[in-house]
Scaffold this active site. Structure first.
Site, PDB file in Angstrom:
ATOM      1  N   ASP A  46       4.533  -0.902 -14.039  1.00 45.05           N
ATOM      2  CA  ASP A  46       5.707  -0.757 -13.134  1.00 45.05           C
ATOM      3  C   ASP A  46       5.620   0.672 -13.264  1.00 45.05           C
ATOM      4  O   ASP A  46       5.965   1.393 -14.423  1.00 45.05           O
ATOM      5  CB  ASP A  46       6.908  -1.404 -13.402  1.00 45.05           C
ATOM      6  CG  ASP A  46       7.890  -0.788 -12.459  1.00 45.05           C
ATOM      7  OD1 ASP A  46       7.923  -1.535 -11.327  1.00 45.05           O
ATOM      8  OD2 ASP A  46       8.598   0.265 -12.443  1.00 45.05           O
ATOM      9  N   TYR A  51       8.302   9.117 -11.209  1.00 48.19           N
ATOM     10  CA  TYR A  51       7.812   9.178 -12.717  1.00 48.19           C
ATOM     11  C   TYR A  51       7.121  10.248 -12.950  1.00 48.19           C
ATOM     12  O   TYR A  51       6.791  10.365 -14.289  1.00 48.19           O
ATOM     13  CB  TYR A  51       7.465   7.741 -13.248  1.00 48.19           C
ATOM     14  CG  TYR A  51       8.441   6.713 -13.038  1.00 48.19           C
ATOM     15  CD1 TYR A  51       9.833   6.796 -12.623  1.00 48.19           C
ATOM     16  CD2 TYR A  51       7.952   5.195 -13.095  1.00 48.19           C
ATOM     17  CE1 TYR A  51      10.606   5.582 -12.313  1.00 48.19           C
ATOM     18  CE2 TYR A  51       8.857   4.263 -12.896  1.00 48.19           C
ATOM     19  CZ  TYR A  51      10.132   4.253 -12.749  1.00 48.19           C
ATOM     20  OH  TYR A  51      10.838   3.442 -12.207  1.00 48.19           O
ATOM     21  N   LYS A  76       6.424   2.852  -6.205  1.00 50.27           N
ATOM     22  CA  LYS A  76       7.918   3.085  -5.200  1.00 50.27           C
ATOM     23  C   LYS A  76       7.584   4.267  -4.614  1.00 50.27           C
ATOM     24  O   LYS A  76       7.261   5.295  -5.103  1.00 50.27           O
ATOM     25  CB  LYS A  76       9.044   2.869  -6.143  1.00 50.27           C
ATOM     26  CG  LYS A  76       9.079   1.928  -7.121  1.00 50.27           C
ATOM     27  CD  LYS A  76      10.392   2.017  -8.029  1.00 50.27           C
ATOM     28  CE  LYS A  76      10.154   0.861  -9.419  1.00 50.27           C
ATOM     29  NZ  LYS A  76       9.200   1.262 -10.282  1.00 50.27           N
ATOM     30  N   HIS A 109      12.643   2.538  -3.508  1.00 51.61           N
ATOM     31  CA  HIS A 109      13.159   3.087  -4.761  1.00 51.61           C
ATOM     32  C   HIS A 109      14.746   2.956  -4.671  1.00 51.61           C
ATOM     33  O   HIS A 109      15.368   2.417  -5.810  1.00 51.61           O
ATOM     34  CB  HIS A 109      12.599   4.420  -5.399  1.00 51.61           C
ATOM     35  CG  HIS A 109      12.752   4.574  -6.873  1.00 51.61           C
ATOM     36  ND1 HIS A 109      11.690   5.471  -7.528  1.00 51.61           N
ATOM     37  CD2 HIS A 109      13.357   4.005  -7.793  1.00 51.61           C
ATOM     38  CE1 HIS A 109      12.050   5.310  -8.861  1.00 51.61           C
ATOM     39  NE2 HIS A 109      12.984   4.504  -9.147  1.00 51.61           N
TER      40      HIS A 109
END
Length: 273
Positions: A46, A51, A76, A109
């Site tokens: 994931d 990120y 996402k 998200h």
């Protein structure tokens, strides 16, 4: 070797119930961590545009040597990229960074209701699914009113809803609603960002099974039918967190863990955005 079961999704696909999360995993260690986790038996990774490690996740996937069909990859769309056209462009960028022409699961998200773009974003995800670029589509951090609006305006509910969920914040009402509507719930911050590891209730249960408190909490998520991502930058800790398929918790264990429910979040409330 970690061998997580797979759960069925409403669109006919399946999802590994145990995965690795990569939030706040530094980019310079991500590729090795992903490759090592896959070698240990994990099959679900994931990540997210936010990120900043999609490129390195892709490197780790390729370094594993596993066939693409054996992997399950989630990413996402971030808040700044919401909207129909913007989401399609964001997906192209994530896909390029990952080095994949298809992702297994693409999520919104956050709903960010104040921006009022998540329905248009959802319509973009529907197109990506229809084009086969995202096998499954879902959302993250959506509350019931957000889900109801997607259903009412598009006729389609997400396959997955990824939310903060742990013994201090078990989200029982949302989990029940998701389940009743064919949505699989995924847990982020499943260990309450490490805040549960010295909890006496969990320590007592762990001692009885010869496990760690973290393993007990991961097992609690699995027993509830949730998808769970116990995040760590330590490969040995990831292996340990995945060593949870040789025991199950009994009714007394679940009752004891239920006493830990304080309604306390570690992250923000999506209803306030």
């Amino acid at each position: 070797m970690i061998a997580a079961p797979r759960l069925s999704l409403s669109d006919g696909s399946t999802i590994p119930q145990l995965g690795i999360g990569t939030y706040k995993v530094p980019a310079d260690v991500t590729a090795d961590l992903v490759a090592g986790a896959l070698a240990a038996g994990y099959r679900h990774v994931d990540t997210a545009a936010l990120y900043g490690n999609e490129t390195e996740v892709g490197e780790g996937l390729r370094a594993s040597g596993l066939d693409r069909d054996d992997l399950f990859v989630t990413t996402k769309v971030w808040n700044d990229d919401q909207g129909f056209d913007e989401t399609l462009r964001a997906f192209d960028a994530s896909s390029a960074r990952l080095g994949l022409d298809r992702v297994d699961l693409y999520l919104i998200h956050w709903p960010i209701p104040s921006a009022d773009r998540y329905v248009d974003t959802w319509r973009a995800l529907l197109r990506l699914r229809d084009e086969g670029r995202a096998t499954s589509i879902g959302v993250s951090n959506f509350a019931i009113p957000h889900l109801e609006r997607l259903r009412d305006e598009t006729g389609v509910l997400p396959a997955v809803n990824q939310v903060e969920l742990h013994p201090r914040f078990p989200q029982n009402g949302l989990v029940d609603w998701d389940s009743a509507h064919g949505i699989v719930t995924e847990s982020w911050a499943p260990l309450a960002r490490g805040g549960l590891l010295d909890e006496p209730v969990l320590m007592r249960i762990a001692e009885r099974y010869g496990k760690t408190p973290a393993q007990v909490v991961v097992r609690w998520h699995l027993d509830r039918g949730l998808v769970v991502f116990p995040k760590s930058v330590s490969l040995s800790r990831l292996r340990e967190n995945g060593d949870v398929f040789d025991f199950t918790l009994d009714a007394d264990d679940h009752a004891a863990i239920a006493t830990l429910d304080t309604g306390e979040r570690t992250g923000r409330d999506p209803a306030l955005d």
